[in-house]
Design an enzyme around this catalytic site. Sequence first.
Site, PDB file in Angstrom:
ATOM      1  N   ILE A 143     -12.353   9.757  11.751  1.00  0.00           N
ATOM      2  CA  ILE A 143     -12.199   9.479  10.311  1.00  0.00           C
ATOM      3  C   ILE A 143     -12.151  10.804   9.544  1.00  0.00           C
ATOM      4  O   ILE A 143     -11.321  11.003   8.654  1.00  0.00           O
ATOM      5  CB  ILE A 143     -13.348   8.554   9.822  1.00  0.00           C
ATOM      6  CG1 ILE A 143     -13.061   7.122  10.305  1.00  0.00           C
ATOM      7  CG2 ILE A 143     -13.514   8.601   8.306  1.00  0.00           C
ATOM      8  CD1 ILE A 143     -14.195   6.139  10.105  1.00  0.00           C
ATOM      9  N   PRO A 189       0.250   4.422  11.264  1.00  0.00           N
ATOM     10  CA  PRO A 189       0.730   5.795  10.999  1.00  0.00           C
ATOM     11  C   PRO A 189       0.501   6.730  12.180  1.00  0.00           C
ATOM     12  O   PRO A 189       1.136   7.770  12.270  1.00  0.00           O
ATOM     13  CB  PRO A 189      -0.095   6.233   9.789  1.00  0.00           C
ATOM     14  CG  PRO A 189      -1.360   5.442   9.901  1.00  0.00           C
ATOM     15  CD  PRO A 189      -0.936   4.103  10.439  1.00  0.00           C
ATOM     16  N   LEU A 190      -0.413   6.326  13.087  1.00  0.00           N
ATOM     17  CA  LEU A 190      -0.652   7.125  14.308  1.00  0.00           C
ATOM     18  C   LEU A 190       0.034   6.470  15.502  1.00  0.00           C
ATOM     19  O   LEU A 190      -0.268   6.795  16.653  1.00  0.00           O
ATOM     20  CB  LEU A 190      -2.164   7.233  14.570  1.00  0.00           C
ATOM     21  CG  LEU A 190      -2.972   7.866  13.428  1.00  0.00           C
ATOM     22  CD1 LEU A 190      -4.471   7.747  13.688  1.00  0.00           C
ATOM     23  CD2 LEU A 190      -2.573   9.325  13.248  1.00  0.00           C
ATOM     24  N   HIS A 201       1.404 -10.417   2.533  1.00  0.00           N
ATOM     25  CA  HIS A 201       1.218  -9.735   3.825  1.00  0.00           C
ATOM     26  C   HIS A 201       2.501  -9.740   4.672  1.00  0.00           C
ATOM     27  O   HIS A 201       2.893  -8.718   5.222  1.00  0.00           O
ATOM     28  CB  HIS A 201       0.061 -10.416   4.574  1.00  0.00           C
ATOM     29  CG  HIS A 201      -0.580  -9.573   5.616  1.00  0.00           C
ATOM     30  ND1 HIS A 201      -1.915  -9.681   5.943  1.00  0.00           N
ATOM     31  CD2 HIS A 201      -0.086  -8.616   6.427  1.00  0.00           C
ATOM     32  CE1 HIS A 201      -2.196  -8.816   6.896  1.00  0.00           C
ATOM     33  NE2 HIS A 201      -1.103  -8.169   7.209  1.00  0.00           N
ATOM     34  N   VAL A 205      -8.536  -0.994   8.032  1.00  0.00           N
ATOM     35  CA  VAL A 205      -9.701  -1.563   8.724  1.00  0.00           C
ATOM     36  C   VAL A 205      -9.335  -2.738   9.627  1.00  0.00           C
ATOM     37  O   VAL A 205     -10.211  -3.486  10.053  1.00  0.00           O
ATOM     38  CB  VAL A 205     -10.837  -1.941   7.737  1.00  0.00           C
ATOM     39  CG1 VAL A 205     -11.329  -0.717   6.992  1.00  0.00           C
ATOM     40  CG2 VAL A 205     -10.411  -3.033   6.764  1.00  0.00           C
ATOM     41  N   ASN A 215       5.903  -5.694   4.814  1.00  0.00           N
ATOM     42  CA  ASN A 215       6.843  -6.172   5.838  1.00  0.00           C
ATOM     43  C   ASN A 215       8.102  -6.807   5.248  1.00  0.00           C
ATOM     44  O   ASN A 215       8.683  -7.717   5.845  1.00  0.00           O
ATOM     45  CB  ASN A 215       6.127  -7.157   6.788  1.00  0.00           C
ATOM     46  CG  ASN A 215       5.006  -6.491   7.542  1.00  0.00           C
ATOM     47  OD1 ASN A 215       5.232  -5.525   8.268  1.00  0.00           O
ATOM     48  ND2 ASN A 215       3.776  -6.974   7.368  1.00  0.00           N
ATOM     49  N   LYS A 224      -6.403   3.827  10.870  1.00  0.00           N
ATOM     50  CA  LYS A 224      -7.653   3.105  11.175  1.00  0.00           C
ATOM     51  C   LYS A 224      -8.443   3.908  12.201  1.00  0.00           C
ATOM     52  O   LYS A 224      -7.883   4.464  13.149  1.00  0.00           O
ATOM     53  CB  LYS A 224      -7.314   1.715  11.722  1.00  0.00           C
ATOM     54  CG  LYS A 224      -8.496   0.958  12.334  1.00  0.00           C
ATOM     55  CD  LYS A 224      -8.546   1.090  13.858  1.00  0.00           C
ATOM     56  CE  LYS A 224      -9.808   0.467  14.436  1.00  0.00           C
ATOM     57  NZ  LYS A 224      -9.965   0.766  15.880  1.00  0.00           N
ATOM     58  N   ASP A 237      -7.905  -0.293   3.047  1.00  0.00           N
ATOM     59  CA  ASP A 237      -6.879  -1.323   3.216  1.00  0.00           C
ATOM     60  C   ASP A 237      -7.402  -2.430   4.123  1.00  0.00           C
ATOM     61  O   ASP A 237      -7.591  -2.233   5.319  1.00  0.00           O
ATOM     62  CB  ASP A 237      -5.618  -0.711   3.851  1.00  0.00           C
ATOM     63  CG  ASP A 237      -4.515  -1.753   3.983  1.00  0.00           C
ATOM     64  OD1 ASP A 237      -3.732  -1.883   3.030  1.00  0.00           O
ATOM     65  OD2 ASP A 237      -4.458  -2.455   5.020  1.00  0.00           O
ATOM     66  N   TYR A 250      -7.974  -9.857   8.606  1.00  0.00           N
ATOM     67  CA  TYR A 250      -8.805  -8.968   9.420  1.00  0.00           C
ATOM     68  C   TYR A 250     -10.242  -9.482   9.572  1.00  0.00           C
ATOM     69  O   TYR A 250     -10.992  -8.973  10.405  1.00  0.00           O
ATOM     70  CB  TYR A 250      -8.833  -7.537   8.850  1.00  0.00           C
ATOM     71  CG  TYR A 250      -7.471  -6.921   8.601  1.00  0.00           C
ATOM     72  CD1 TYR A 250      -6.323  -7.422   9.215  1.00  0.00           C
ATOM     73  CD2 TYR A 250      -7.316  -5.845   7.734  1.00  0.00           C
ATOM     74  CE1 TYR A 250      -5.069  -6.870   8.968  1.00  0.00           C
ATOM     75  CE2 TYR A 250      -6.061  -5.286   7.489  1.00  0.00           C
ATOM     76  CZ  TYR A 250      -4.949  -5.809   8.100  1.00  0.00           C
ATOM     77  OH  TYR A 250      -3.713  -5.265   7.855  1.00  0.00           O
ATOM     78  N   LYS A 298      -4.750  -8.747   1.089  1.00  0.00           N
ATOM     79  CA  LYS A 298      -3.410  -9.331   1.264  1.00  0.00           C
ATOM     80  C   LYS A 298      -3.451 -10.858   1.389  1.00  0.00           C
ATOM     81  O   LYS A 298      -4.437 -11.420   1.866  1.00  0.00           O
ATOM     82  CB  LYS A 298      -2.753  -8.752   2.533  1.00  0.00           C
ATOM     83  CG  LYS A 298      -2.856  -7.234   2.638  1.00  0.00           C
ATOM     84  CD  LYS A 298      -2.121  -6.651   3.829  1.00  0.00           C
ATOM     85  CE  LYS A 298      -2.451  -5.176   4.001  1.00  0.00           C
ATOM     86  NZ  LYS A 298      -3.570  -4.898   4.884  1.00  0.00           N
ATOM     87  N   ASN A 350      -8.836  12.625  10.306  1.00  0.00           N
ATOM     88  CA  ASN A 350      -7.640  12.044   9.693  1.00  0.00           C
ATOM     89  C   ASN A 350      -7.468  12.376   8.213  1.00  0.00           C
ATOM     90  O   ASN A 350      -6.361  12.297   7.690  1.00  0.00           O
ATOM     91  CB  ASN A 350      -7.634  10.520   9.899  1.00  0.00           C
ATOM     92  CG  ASN A 350      -7.470  10.152  11.365  1.00  0.00           C
ATOM     93  OD1 ASN A 350      -7.086  10.985  12.186  1.00  0.00           O
ATOM     94  ND2 ASN A 350      -7.777   8.911  11.713  1.00  0.00           N
TER      95      ASN A 350
END
Length: 286
Positions: free
Chosen positions: A260, A212-213, A129, A43, A163, A253, A68, A73, A98, A263
């Site tokens: 949505i 991921p995209l 994070h 998100v 990370n 996202k 997530d 955010y 996070k 995916n």
Amino acid sequence: MLKQGLNSSVFVILNEDVAKKILPDSTIQLNDGRFIPRLGLGVSGLIEGEQTENSIHWALDAGYRHIDTAKLYGNESSVGRAVQEHNMDREEAWVTTKLWPTDFTNPRKAIEGSLSRLNLKFVDLYLIHWPTPIEIPGLDKKLWRSLEAFRDEGLCKSIGVSNFQSKRLAKLLGFANIPPVVNQVKCSPFHFPKELYSFCQTNSIFLVGYNPLNQGKELENSLLLKIADIHKKTAAQIMLRWAVQKDVIPIPKSKSEDRIHENINIFDFELTQTEIEELDSLSGIK
Ligand code: NDP
């Protein structure tokens, strides 16, 4: 067949026989014994309020059970509101948030703030994070001890990192009483961190894949389109299926109801080993 943590709604979109063949389990078991849904909704970038809440409602309706978010955010309140409005058992929805580096001086205040905005008693997964870019002696250990305490106190059910490169992660494993369950990192066919992936596999840590995209930047790639055509799927679905077949947990996202749905509609087909290897070659890992 189904494991705890995800109800059967993900199968609404599937033919049962196909589901049994392609998706024997809709969750992955983590090294602490808990089960995380194999795909989540990221998100980041969704605006607090209607935009975030709509996306989460569409996602939960479509069968997602994994959201997530992060303090960074700025939409934790909307995430919590939407999950609660959905009237499902709390145990059914997996919520990750996070710890941002500006809160490293007071992680307890940070997790309490997140829980308060989410209006939840616990999160399913709490992540560091980003590590500090330059290692500060003793800090990672201190932070990890805090996360271990939060887990013992029930403020979060699982703990992990994001990370982290393998060298830093190896050090963390050296002093961890509870090992991280995941490392959330950038991962798509265009950015596959092969060495880190192997390191994490060896240490029973799953990768959660962000971007991921590839943020929608490579949807016209000819190899992706060729494979998409074979399976009657979209380029986005091929990228997500690639992740799932590698046991990477993708968290795409979207603010669009159609996307949505698109995916999560990746559990009724399977990429061949050759296709996986072709996709691997996109990030030059061969
Ligand atoms: P993604 O790779 O998920 O790409 C999102 C972009 O792709 C958006 O522009 C979206 O547009 C578009 N999109 C989504 N679905 C489709 C589709 N089916 N077809 C075409 N375009 C599509 O990148 P993100 O950076 O958003 O990463 C995902 C999540 O990972 C974040 O939301 C966040 O939760 C997490 N993250 C974590 C980080 C970390 O440091 N731990 C760093 C970065 C991200 P639209 O919304 O209009 O559909």
